[in-house]
Enzyme design. Structure first.
Site, PDB file in Angstrom:
ATOM      1  N   CYS A 116       0.813  -1.235   0.000  1.00 54.33           N
ATOM      2  CA  CYS A 116       0.000   0.000   0.000  1.00 54.33           C
ATOM      3  C   CYS A 116       0.836   1.270   0.000  1.00 54.33           C
ATOM      4  O   CYS A 116       0.288   2.361  -0.151  1.00 54.33           O
ATOM      5  CB  CYS A 116      -0.948   0.001   1.193  1.00 54.33           C
ATOM      6  SG  CYS A 116      -2.239  -1.234   1.031  1.00 54.33           S
ATOM      7  N   HIS A 256      -3.396   7.452   2.757  1.00 55.44           N
ATOM      8  CA  HIS A 256      -3.808   6.170   2.187  1.00 55.44           C
ATOM      9  C   HIS A 256      -5.183   5.782   2.745  1.00 55.44           C
ATOM     10  O   HIS A 256      -5.403   5.822   3.955  1.00 55.44           O
ATOM     11  CB  HIS A 256      -2.767   5.105   2.527  1.00 55.44           C
ATOM     12  CG  HIS A 256      -3.161   3.730   2.133  1.00 55.44           C
ATOM     13  ND1 HIS A 256      -3.570   3.419   0.852  1.00 55.44           N
ATOM     14  CD2 HIS A 256      -3.228   2.575   2.847  1.00 55.44           C
ATOM     15  CE1 HIS A 256      -3.859   2.132   0.802  1.00 55.44           C
ATOM     16  NE2 HIS A 256      -3.673   1.595   1.997  1.00 55.44           N
ATOM     17  N   ASN A 286     -10.264   0.331  -0.191  1.00 56.19           N
ATOM     18  CA  ASN A 286      -8.805   0.402  -0.234  1.00 56.19           C
ATOM     19  C   ASN A 286      -8.324  -0.131  -1.588  1.00 56.19           C
ATOM     20  O   ASN A 286      -8.364  -1.328  -1.839  1.00 56.19           O
ATOM     21  CB  ASN A 286      -8.228  -0.430   0.919  1.00 56.19           C
ATOM     22  CG  ASN A 286      -6.715  -0.421   0.957  1.00 56.19           C
ATOM     23  OD1 ASN A 286      -6.060   0.077   0.047  1.00 56.19           O
ATOM     24  ND2 ASN A 286      -6.155  -0.980   2.013  1.00 56.19           N
TER      25      ASN A 286
HETATM   26  O1  UT7 Z   1      -3.846  -0.927   3.394  1.00 57.01           O
HETATM   27  C1  UT7 Z   1      -2.917  -1.764   3.996  1.00 57.01           C
HETATM   28  C2  UT7 Z   1      -3.000  -1.690   5.445  1.00 57.01           C
HETATM   29  N1  UT7 Z   1      -4.245  -2.252   5.921  1.00 57.01           N
HETATM   30  C3  UT7 Z   1      -4.890  -1.628   6.865  1.00 57.01           C
HETATM   31  O2  UT7 Z   1      -4.504  -0.562   7.269  1.00 57.01           O
HETATM   32  C4  UT7 Z   1      -6.077  -2.326   7.479  1.00 57.01           C
HETATM   33  C5  UT7 Z   1      -5.962  -2.273   8.974  1.00 57.01           C
HETATM   34  N2  UT7 Z   1      -6.986  -3.006   9.667  1.00 57.01           N
HETATM   35  C6  UT7 Z   1      -8.287  -2.627   9.686  1.00 57.01           C
HETATM   36  O3  UT7 Z   1      -8.681  -1.712   8.998  1.00 57.01           O
HETATM   37  C7  UT7 Z   1      -9.202  -3.308  10.663  1.00 57.01           C
HETATM   38  O4  UT7 Z   1      -8.446  -4.098  11.542  1.00 57.01           O
HETATM   39  C8  UT7 Z   1     -10.302  -4.175   9.997  1.00 57.01           C
HETATM   40  C9  UT7 Z   1     -11.303  -3.306   9.288  1.00 57.01           C
HETATM   41  C10 UT7 Z   1      -9.673  -5.173   9.043  1.00 57.01           C
HETATM   42  C11 UT7 Z   1     -11.051  -4.947  11.089  1.00 57.01           C
HETATM   43  O5  UT7 Z   1     -11.584  -4.020  12.034  1.00 57.01           O
HETATM   44  P1  UT7 Z   1     -11.327  -4.224  13.587  1.00 57.01           P
HETATM   45  O6  UT7 Z   1     -12.027  -3.144  14.270  1.00 57.01           O
HETATM   46  O7  UT7 Z   1      -9.834  -4.325  13.795  1.00 57.01           O
HETATM   47  O8  UT7 Z   1     -12.033  -5.587  13.856  1.00 57.01           O
HETATM   48  P2  UT7 Z   1     -11.461  -6.882  14.588  1.00 57.01           P
HETATM   49  O9  UT7 Z   1     -10.702  -7.700  13.627  1.00 57.01           O
HETATM   50  O10 UT7 Z   1     -10.802  -6.481  15.865  1.00 57.01           O
HETATM   51  O11 UT7 Z   1     -12.821  -7.616  14.935  1.00 57.01           O
HETATM   52  C12 UT7 Z   1     -13.779  -7.036  15.837  1.00 57.01           C
HETATM   53  C13 UT7 Z   1     -15.025  -7.905  15.814  1.00 57.01           C
HETATM   54  C14 UT7 Z   1     -14.712  -9.386  15.993  1.00 57.01           C
HETATM   55  O12 UT7 Z   1     -15.786  -9.951  16.711  1.00 57.01           O
HETATM   56  P3  UT7 Z   1     -15.651 -10.217  18.285  1.00 57.01           P
HETATM   57  O13 UT7 Z   1     -14.478 -11.111  18.442  1.00 57.01           O
HETATM   58  O14 UT7 Z   1     -15.438  -8.862  18.907  1.00 57.01           O
HETATM   59  O15 UT7 Z   1     -16.972 -10.841  18.632  1.00 57.01           O
HETATM   60  C15 UT7 Z   1     -14.711  -9.902  14.586  1.00 57.01           C
HETATM   61  O16 UT7 Z   1     -15.024 -11.281  14.528  1.00 57.01           O
HETATM   62  O17 UT7 Z   1     -15.690  -7.787  14.557  1.00 57.01           O
HETATM   63  C16 UT7 Z   1     -15.797  -9.090  13.933  1.00 57.01           C
HETATM   64  N3  UT7 Z   1     -15.596  -8.913  12.506  1.00 57.01           N
HETATM   65  C17 UT7 Z   1     -16.596  -8.645  11.640  1.00 57.01           C
HETATM   66  N4  UT7 Z   1     -17.914  -8.504  11.813  1.00 57.01           N
HETATM   67  C18 UT7 Z   1     -18.667  -8.234  10.722  1.00 57.01           C
HETATM   68  C19 UT7 Z   1     -14.431  -8.944  11.825  1.00 57.01           C
HETATM   69  N5  UT7 Z   1     -14.645  -8.695  10.513  1.00 57.01           N
HETATM   70  C20 UT7 Z   1     -15.981  -8.516  10.384  1.00 57.01           C
HETATM   71  C21 UT7 Z   1     -16.810  -8.241   9.276  1.00 57.01           C
HETATM   72  N6  UT7 Z   1     -18.138  -8.103   9.496  1.00 57.01           N
HETATM   73  N7  UT7 Z   1     -16.332  -8.076   8.040  1.00 57.01           N
END
Ligand code: UT7
Length: 337
Positions: A116, A256, A286
């Site tokens: 990225c 980004h 993204n």
């Molecule tokens: O461009 C290159 C660099 N990439 C980035 O900068 C991306 C960086 N990461 C992110 O943007 C975020 O980490 C994500 C958008 C990928 C995920 O968001 P998050 O707030 O970090 O979610 P998480 O992985 O901590 O998950 C939180 C909760 C979990 O449930 P529990 O364990 O709290 O019950 C996940 O299972 O959300 C759940 N979850 C979802 N729910 C609905 C994870 N993905 C999803 C989804 N839809 N797509």
């Protein structure tokens, strides 16, 4: 003799027609519009559907948009750089095909990949060639067909990424406009958290890998998120401090577009008002190497000659950094109505 600076003098872009909305994703994986919107800021993304058309298709369209808008003679381009994490093929660069297709017959060309951060690092390369005095016109294209490495059964990645391309032209400037300073870094210890593992020279694609979807991109989102927030903001603040810039000196943040919360956190660390933060993540998601030039294309009409823009990015590798650039032109609107 005054130093030659490297300015962006034109912008072009292309996104494919097909729109993949959050509501459509609800039918594909266990997710919902509310979660995606609040956690990422994304509402929809564009997907290139045509079979046999790769990243070069997007890159060519973006370059042609720039060429048409500015009446640029493509035979005057010296170098075509394609920043991409999803090249058409493993061998034979996307850039050389793109350069030939757009008529840049006097140019040399090659691809650059820093995930990225590809476009941000590409800005540094393009500017260095101009500052050296050896070249006068460099076309830097950021293009990615992310849908080619995304598993649409994996909600951790498929809700984030989209396809698109943007192009900018770098030219010499004698008013000290253009790229002013850069802070660019990588840390290979982070590569395990964001990668497309198989199909490179370390691990080949086997039937088993294919069955398990190992050829797709993998992301450990939470770890990437934490590192993105701290490193992108640190880099942007460092650029401000060492150039004695305050928030009032800055007209725009072009960050980004990976997650609205990461962009907001970076703007907060810089004390920047929301109105100075370029944002289009809601429309495109993204697009990896294309996010920064797509922002420039969407905001071009609002940019004024002399505006101070801070570019910032974070991506796989890990790779990250920030660039301070003074915008070189004000687009004069032609009102034909
Ligand atoms: O461009 C290159 C660099 N990439 C980035 O900068 C991306 C960086 N990461 C992110 O943007 C975020 O980490 C994500 C958008 C990928 C995920 O968001 P998050 O707030 O970090 O979610 P998480 O992985 O901590 O998950 C939180 C909760 C979990 O449930 P529990 O364990 O709290 O019950 C996940 O299972 O959300 C759940 N979850 C979802 N729910 C609905 C994870 N993905 C999803 C989804 N839809 N797509």
């Amino acid at each position: 003799m005054s130093k030659i600076s490297a300015a962006i003098t034109a912008v072009g872009a292309y996104v494919p027609e097909f729109v993949l909305t959050n509501v459509m994703l609800e039918k594909m994986v266990d997710t919902n519009d509310e979660w995606i919107t609040t956690r990422t800021g994304i509402k929809e993304r564009r997907i290139l559907k045509a079979e046999g058309k790769g990243t070069s298709f997007l890159a060519i369209k973006a370059a042609q948009d720039l060429i048409q808008k500015t009446n640029l003679d493509p035979t005057t381009i010296d170098l075509v750089l394609v920043a991409t994490a999803t090249p058409d093929m493993k061998a034979a660069s996307t850039a050389s095909y793109t350069a030939t297709q757009i008529g840049a017959t006097n140019a040399f060309s090659y691809d650059m990949d820093a995930a990225c951060s590809s476009f941000l690092f590409g800005m540094s390369s393009a500017a260095s060639y101009i500052e050296s005095g050896r070249y006068k016109k460099i076309l830097l294209i950021g293009a990615d067909k992310m849908s080619s490495i995304i598993n649409y059964k994996d909600r951790a990645t498929c809700i984030i990424f989209g396809d698109g391309a943007g192009a900018v032209l770098f030219e010499p400037n004698d008013e000290n406009l253009g790229l002013q300073d850069e802070y660019l870094r990588t840390d290979g210890s982070g590569r395990e958290f964001l990668q497309a593992t198989y199909g490179g020279s370390s691990y080949s694609i086997t039937h088993e890998v294919l069955d398990n979807g190992g050829h797709y991109a993998f992301q450990e989102g939470r770890t990437v998120f934490k590192n993105a927030v701290s490193n992108m903001a640190d880099a942007a603040v460092k650029i401000l401090e060492r150039n004695n810039l305050t928030k009032d000196d800055i007209q725009w943040l072009a960050a980004h577009q990976a997650n609205k919360r990461i962009i907001d956190a970076t703007a907060q660390r810089m004390n920047l008002e929301d109105s100075k933060v370029m944002m289009n993540i809601e429309k495109y998601g993204n697009t990896t190497s294309a996010t920064l030039p797509l922002l420039l294309n969407d905001y071009e009409d609002q940019l004024k000659k002399g505006d101070n823009i801070i570019f910032a990015a974070f991506g796989g590798g890990f790779s990250w950094g920030a660039i301070h650039l003074k915008w070189a032109y004000t687009k004069h609107k032609t009102n034909l109505n």
